[in-house]
Design a protein around this motif. Sequence first.
Motif, PDB file in Angstrom:
ATOM      1  N   SER A 125       0.525  -5.190   3.172  1.00 56.03           N
ATOM      2  CA  SER A 125       1.168  -4.889   1.891  1.00 56.03           C
ATOM      3  C   SER A 125       2.492  -5.615   1.807  1.00 56.03           C
ATOM      4  O   SER A 125       3.402  -5.362   2.600  1.00 56.03           O
ATOM      5  CB  SER A 125       1.390  -3.373   1.755  1.00 56.03           C
ATOM      6  N   VAL A 126       2.624  -6.544   0.860  1.00 56.66           N
ATOM      7  CA  VAL A 126       3.824  -7.352   0.729  1.00 56.66           C
ATOM      8  C   VAL A 126       4.834  -6.657  -0.166  1.00 56.66           C
ATOM      9  O   VAL A 126       4.536  -6.254  -1.285  1.00 56.66           O
ATOM     10  CB  VAL A 126       3.488  -8.745   0.154  1.00 56.66           C
TER      11      VAL A 126
ATOM     12  N   SER B 256      11.530  -9.682   6.087  1.00 58.26           N
ATOM     13  CA  SER B 256      10.686 -10.300   5.080  1.00 58.26           C
ATOM     14  C   SER B 256       9.234  -9.963   5.374  1.00 58.26           C
ATOM     15  O   SER B 256       8.858  -9.734   6.522  1.00 58.26           O
ATOM     16  CB  SER B 256      10.874 -11.820   5.094  1.00 58.26           C
ATOM     17  N   THR B 257       8.426  -9.910   4.321  1.00 60.70           N
ATOM     18  CA  THR B 257       7.019  -9.544   4.510  1.00 60.70           C
ATOM     19  C   THR B 257       6.103 -10.700   4.129  1.00 60.70           C
ATOM     20  O   THR B 257       6.326 -11.390   3.138  1.00 60.70           O
ATOM     21  CB  THR B 257       6.649  -8.311   3.670  1.00 60.70           C
ATOM     22  N   VAL B 258       5.078 -10.895   4.957  1.00 60.25           N
ATOM     23  CA  VAL B 258       4.077 -11.943   4.739  1.00 60.25           C
ATOM     24  C   VAL B 258       2.707 -11.297   4.819  1.00 60.25           C
ATOM     25  O   VAL B 258       2.419 -10.524   5.740  1.00 60.25           O
ATOM     26  CB  VAL B 258       4.208 -13.062   5.790  1.00 60.25           C
ATOM     27  N   SER B 259       1.859 -11.605   3.863  1.00 60.87           N
ATOM     28  CA  SER B 259       0.531 -11.010   3.791  1.00 60.87           C
ATOM     29  C   SER B 259      -0.383 -11.540   4.895  1.00 60.87           C
ATOM     30  O   SER B 259      -0.588 -12.747   5.032  1.00 60.87           O
ATOM     31  CB  SER B 259      -0.087 -11.301   2.425  1.00 60.87           C
ATOM     32  N   SER B 260      -0.955 -10.627   5.661  1.00 58.89           N
ATOM     33  CA  SER B 260      -1.898 -11.026   6.710  1.00 58.89           C
ATOM     34  C   SER B 260      -3.129 -11.701   6.112  1.00 58.89           C
ATOM     35  O   SER B 260      -3.679 -12.641   6.698  1.00 58.89           O
ATOM     36  CB  SER B 260      -2.319  -9.807   7.534  1.00 58.89           C
ATOM     37  N   SER B 261      -3.559 -11.234   4.955  1.00 60.07           N
ATOM     38  CA  SER B 261      -4.768 -11.807   4.341  1.00 60.07           C
ATOM     39  C   SER B 261      -4.547 -13.265   3.948  1.00 60.07           C
ATOM     40  O   SER B 261      -5.480 -14.078   4.031  1.00 60.07           O
ATOM     41  CB  SER B 261      -5.182 -10.986   3.114  1.00 60.07           C
ATOM     42  N   GLN B 262      -3.318 -13.620   3.551  1.00 61.31           N
ATOM     43  CA  GLN B 262      -3.055 -15.010   3.185  1.00 61.31           C
ATOM     44  C   GLN B 262      -2.970 -15.900   4.420  1.00 61.31           C
ATOM     45  O   GLN B 262      -3.363 -17.072   4.382  1.00 61.31           O
ATOM     46  CB  GLN B 262      -1.760 -15.100   2.370  1.00 61.31           C
TER      47      GLN B 262
ATOM     48  N   ALA C  18       9.295 -12.962   0.438  1.00 64.99           N
ATOM     49  CA  ALA C  18       8.078 -12.195   0.184  1.00 64.99           C
ATOM     50  C   ALA C  18       7.001 -13.200  -0.205  1.00 64.99           C
ATOM     51  O   ALA C  18       7.160 -13.931  -1.183  1.00 64.99           O
ATOM     52  CB  ALA C  18       8.283 -11.174  -0.921  1.00 64.99           C
ATOM     53  N   PHE C  19       5.920 -13.257   0.586  1.00 65.89           N
ATOM     54  CA  PHE C  19       4.852 -14.201   0.297  1.00 65.89           C
ATOM     55  C   PHE C  19       3.553 -13.462   0.071  1.00 65.89           C
ATOM     56  O   PHE C  19       3.098 -12.703   0.927  1.00 65.89           O
ATOM     57  CB  PHE C  19       4.659 -15.208   1.441  1.00 65.89           C
TER      58      PHE C  19
END
Length: 376
Positions: A148-149, A170-176, A119-120
């Motif tokens: 949404s992470v 696993s989830t990675v934030s698009s904004s990051q 999770a990032f």
Amino acid sequence: MVVTGDTVAVKSTAKVNVSGASGGGQALIGGDIQGGKASTETLTRYATSNYRKAVPTATKTTVEAGATITADATVNGKGGKIVVWSEEDTLSYGSYTARGGAQGGDGGFIETSGKQTLAFGGIADASAAQGLSGYWLLDPTNVLITSSVSGNGSWSGGTPDVFTGTADPSTVSSSQIITALNGGTSVIISATGDITVGDAITKSSGNSASLTLSAGTAISVNQPITSISSPTNGNALNVTLEGTSSSVITIGANITTNGGSLQVGASGGNSALSITQSAGTTVSAGTTSFKADTVTLNGTLQSTGNVTLTGHTNIAGMGSVAAGTDGTLLISDSAAFSLGSSASLSAKSITVSGTTVDLSGTITQTSGGSGHGGLT
């Protein structure tokens, strides 16, 4: 600097700094690159190297929001190396920088990975004010790029408070990802399973950067990948969608690189990989290459440069492929090529080769630019 153990936690107040005037150092949290198992090809690709000795790997690693890990070149030199790794679950919410020097030097290398789940929601910056951008690598099993992470699991509540991953992907934030690209950091997401683009990625500023999605099973582009930076200022987005032997790559949303290159397909030979572009989508890029066993294009593909399609290619439905003003269109190594009755090809120079060639659609040789074109 090495911080490792079975369970590693970098708390919110932690400040890890291995920066130096002539180059950044190394900060290894929970292991080395890809758990110390990175291939020579991988190390060369990202212009980095392993630590001087083997680093024991953590089972679980957490970097809390507020924690900072810095490996910058502060004056003139290359950014350093930051790795956050675990064999199982990684929660990565900190801030990581491996920037090139203000007076000169390339960006460094950052990896934030959990071999099983990640999770990032933090910040990664490997940019360079006076040099080439660096790299940020993420490589869990399956990845969903989302707005949404998810925490991807639960905490034990004990001492230490151990996190156990339960969610997949696993989830990675698009904004990051967007923040990194805008800052000039190239982003690489590598998964042994699937990668799904579930939220739009829009690069809107900064120097040129690259986005690479590499998956062992499937890549699904369900939301647009776009650069709206000015290519005249060198702010293009180079996009690579890379599969392995039996991957499936589906382009189900628009891709616009604003002059950047687009490479889609197998990292080696064509193998059994297949590529499909959905109807109603538009791919707009600079130099463009599709390479797979099967390439099916149902949408619009337009390039400001050359276009190469390698594999059993089918331009179907209302599909169209157009190269740039002086561009060439090469369709080759195809056991069978088909241009549907409502489909079209357009370029100054067009070459089609294959055991079976079906040209039912429209072929246009464009004029303008310099030199002579042709149809082969």
